[in-house]
Design a protein around this motif. Structure first.
Motif, mmCIF file in Angstrom:
data_model
loop_
_atom_site.group_PDB
_atom_site.id
_atom_site.type_symbol
_atom_site.label_atom_id
_atom_site.label_comp_id
_atom_site.label_asym_id
_atom_site.label_seq_id
_atom_site.Cartn_x
_atom_site.Cartn_y
_atom_site.Cartn_z
ATOM 1 N N TYR A 193 -45.042 -4.295 55.477
ATOM 2 C CA TYR A 193 -46.094 -4.845 54.621
ATOM 3 C C TYR A 193 -46.176 -6.361 54.790
ATOM 4 O O TYR A 193 -47.263 -6.908 54.980
ATOM 5 N N PHE A 222 -49.144 -8.804 55.624
ATOM 6 C CA PHE A 222 -49.613 -9.620 54.503
ATOM 7 C C PHE A 222 -49.704 -11.105 54.851
ATOM 8 O O PHE A 222 -50.747 -11.727 54.653
ATOM 9 N N TRP A 223 -48.620 -11.691 55.351
ATOM 10 C CA TRP A 223 -48.614 -13.138 55.588
ATOM 11 C C TRP A 223 -49.605 -13.586 56.658
ATOM 12 O O TRP A 223 -50.324 -14.571 56.443
ATOM 13 N N VAL A 281 -55.122 -6.834 53.803
ATOM 14 C CA VAL A 281 -54.092 -6.832 52.759
ATOM 15 C C VAL A 281 -54.146 -5.533 51.965
ATOM 16 O O VAL A 281 -53.106 -4.916 51.690
ATOM 17 N N ALA A 315 -52.681 -2.823 54.027
ATOM 18 C CA ALA A 315 -51.222 -2.943 54.077
ATOM 19 C C ALA A 315 -50.591 -2.439 52.784
ATOM 20 O O ALA A 315 -49.531 -1.801 52.815
ATOM 21 N N MET A 316 -51.243 -2.696 51.653
ATOM 22 C CA MET A 316 -50.728 -2.204 50.374
ATOM 23 C C MET A 316 -50.720 -0.678 50.357
ATOM 24 O O MET A 316 -49.727 -0.055 49.952
#
Length: 135
Positions: free
Chosen positions: A14, A18-19, A60, A63-64
């Protein structure tokens, strides 16, 4: 459904999405604010920028959801509960703000503010779900 990979592995995967997505979001947002003039830039440039700024947020969210699919049942239930609670809080806020606007109690509220509000509500719900848990 994706095979459970364990919390650590799912969290690492994740964060690896995310980053970079957050960095891309910030870069496109600040570049757009700095380089694009709302009054003189052509419509297609402004529309392209709006899409470019929103795409990392789709990454994002993806990814969640991938993290939810890759974790065990307990973690999945906590994450989905927090997502549902955050969504319900956000939907309630949208209704409230909409009716306040309709009845001329407040001025227009920019719609894009509900995106960050959802993430805030999700985070609060996730923290609340974790309070008092010993497992």
């Amino acid at each position: 459904m994706t095979q459970s990979k364990g919390f650590r592995t799912a969290s690492r995967r994740y964060l690896l999405v995310f980053w970079p997505m957050m960095a891309l979001y910030l870069i496109t947002l600040f570049a757009g604010v700095y380089f694009v003039d709302e009054e003189t830039s052509p419509l297609h440039l402004r529309a392209g920028l709006a899409v470019a700024v929103a795409l990392p947020l789709f990454g994002v969210l993806w990814a969640m959801l991938r993290q939810v699919r890759e974790t065990d049942e307990y973690t999945r239930l906590r994450q989905l509960g927090a997502l549902a609670e955050g969504g319900a809080i956000t939907t309630g806020a949208i209704f409230l703000v909409g009716f306040l606007e309709i009845f001329d109690v407040i001025g227009d509220v920019p719609l894009f503010l509900f995106g960050p509000f959802f993430f805030f509500a999700f985070g609060l719900a996730h923290c609340r779900h974790g309070l008092g848990k010993t497992v």
